[in-house]
Design an enzyme around this catalytic site. Structure first.
Site, short mmCIF file in Angstrom:
data_model
loop_
_atom_site.label_atom_id
_atom_site.label_comp_id
_atom_site.label_asym_id
_atom_site.label_seq_id
_atom_site.Cartn_x
_atom_site.Cartn_y
_atom_site.Cartn_z
N ASP A 53 0.85 -1.19 0.00
CA ASP A 53 0.00 0.00 0.00
C ASP A 53 0.89 1.25 0.00
O ASP A 53 1.64 1.48 0.95
CB ASP A 53 -0.90 -0.02 1.25
CG ASP A 53 -1.93 1.09 1.25
OD1 ASP A 53 -1.93 1.91 0.31
OD2 ASP A 53 -2.74 1.15 2.20
N ASP A 111 -3.31 2.54 -5.91
CA ASP A 111 -2.16 2.63 -5.01
C ASP A 111 -1.92 1.38 -4.16
O ASP A 111 -1.09 1.40 -3.26
CB ASP A 111 -2.31 3.85 -4.10
CG ASP A 111 -3.59 3.80 -3.27
OD1 ASP A 111 -4.48 2.98 -3.58
OD2 ASP A 111 -3.71 4.59 -2.32
N GLU A 112 -2.64 0.29 -4.42
CA GLU A 112 -2.47 -0.93 -3.65
C GLU A 112 -2.40 -2.13 -4.58
O GLU A 112 -3.03 -2.14 -5.64
CB GLU A 112 -3.65 -1.15 -2.68
CG GLU A 112 -3.91 0.00 -1.73
CD GLU A 112 -5.13 -0.27 -0.84
OE1 GLU A 112 -5.31 -1.44 -0.43
OE2 GLU A 112 -5.90 0.67 -0.58
#
Length: 402
Positions: free
Chosen positions: A9, A105-106
């Site tokens: 993350d 974003d992960e």
């Protein structure tokens, strides 16, 4: 053999990317936000100094400024974020071919069969990834390491920023069960509120429930959450190059001004249904059900869904069903800030034909199919805005009803 899964993350992703161009703002409260002059003016991301003032993602700009008057606001650059997301996932690809993005974003990484190539120590690999991300891209990661996807994500959330957390067979009860139930994947506000009514506020309390009780309360989601809380998740990490079956097709919008009349709302629903119907046609899918979500000016969301008598991709059918659901949620002139129409329980074209034949309303349905099919052909030739469904074009506004 247990799987070895990482959940990576990127910390404060939008804000971190912006700070690469504004290093002078690194130590002052800063946030990325929508247009402060529009109704889309909400906080999209914030840096660590802003977090200390209690600034939260998705709150309005005026709420954030009330907490932190000196908050520096920057506009978003979504193309730049997508570029960095591609760079990050290209790095992940060097460690495994099983990389499943979860948003921009992960990502989950299944390194079960490749870990031996990088020393055989999962924690050490996670730490090496964090260091490489800082050195190569100037971004920080929080990484969760576990034997399933749900616990790996809990691990990346457990300690931030720039940390590695291992949730193993030996420690998962001790680490996971005391956490708030809202930390568990897919336990949103509505589920959290429902579970609280039954005294369930931690993951451990959820794990101790009988699965039959949870299924009665929440349907299939209840048994899924029971498995999640008890470490029984077996969902595979899918490569982003694998196509996953489409489960729903939806479209939503925030309106420039609140809707308060039936005519305004019908026009808004029709536009959304038109978009959803068009996407269903292009994908060769039919909707077996419809869901409508209404958001009021206080950002409270309410939803209703229902099964349709027969699968459809017709604008008229979707609009009619959505309006029926809407009247269960809304009475004029209560203001509506945003609407979403979603086609659910999707079936492929071949499956739908068999079911449609059983329930078809005859010539009227065939005529509508030809009409909307012709509309699609016109759009393909002259553009999406060349023709719209009649109900989608707003008419003269009426006064709000008393």
């Amino acid at each position: 053999m247990d799987r070895i899964i990482l959940h990576c993350d990127l910390n404060c992703f939008y804000a971190s990317v912006e700070l690469l161009s504004h290093p002078d703002l690194r130590d002052v409260p800063m946030a990325v936000c929508g247009d402060p002059q529009s109704r889309h003016g909400i906080i999209l991301a914030k840096n660590e100094p802003a977090k200390k003032f209690g600034v939260q993602t998705a709150e309005t700009i005026w709420q954030a400024k009330k907490k932190c008057p000196d908050l520096v606001l920057l506009p978003p650059h979504h193309d730049l974020y997508r570029e960095y997301s591609r760079k990050v996932n290209a790095i992940y690809d060097e460690y495994t071919d099983l990389v499943e993005p979860f948003g921009i974003d992960e990502s989950w990484l299944d390194v079960t069969h490749t870990l031996h190539l990088f020393g055989g120590d999962a924690r050490a690999l996670a730490d090496a990834l964090r260091e490489r991300m800082k050195r190569q891209l100037g971004l920080t990661l929080s990484v969760g390491v576990s034997f399933n996807k749900v616990f790996a994500k809990l691990g990346s959330d457990y300690k931030k920023p720039d940390a590695t957390t291992v949730i193993s067979r030996e420690n998962w009860n001790e680490l996971v069960w005391p956490l708030p139930v809202g930390d568990l994947l897919y336990v949103g506000g509505a589920a959290r509120k429902l579970l609280k009514q039954y005294g369930i506020t931690t993951i451990g309390q959820l794990a101790a429930c009988k699965p039959e009780m949870l299924e009665t309360l929440m349907g299939k989601m209840g048994t899924q959450l029971y498995d999640y809380a008890n470490g029984l998740d077996r969902d595979p990490v899918r490569s982003r190059y694998d196509t996953e079956p489409v489960k729903s097709v939806g479209n939503g919008t925030t309106f420039p001004q609140n809707l308060t009349t039936r005519e305004q709302v019908h026009a808004g629903i029709a536009v959304l249904a038109d978009s959803v119907a068009s996407r269903l046609r292009h994908a060769g899918l039919y909707a077996g059900g419809v869901q409508v979500t209404v958001r009021d000016p206080q950002f409270h969301d309410r939803s209703r869904q229902r099964q349709l008598a027969a699968p459809t991709h017709l604008i008229r059918d979707l609009t009619d069903a959505a309006m029926e659901l809407l009247y269960e949620l809304w009475k004029p002139p209560s203001p509506i800030r945003a609407l979403t129409v979603t086609a659910i329980h999707l079936v492929q074209e071949g499956e739908a034909y068999e079911q449609v034949d059983l329930f078809s309303s005859g010539p009227g349905k065939e005529k509508q199919e030809k009409l909307e099919g012709a509309m699609e052909q016109i759009r393909k030739k002259f553009g999406a805005d060349a023709i719209v469904f009649g109900a989608a074009r707003p008419e003269k506004e009426e006064d709000p009803l008393p």
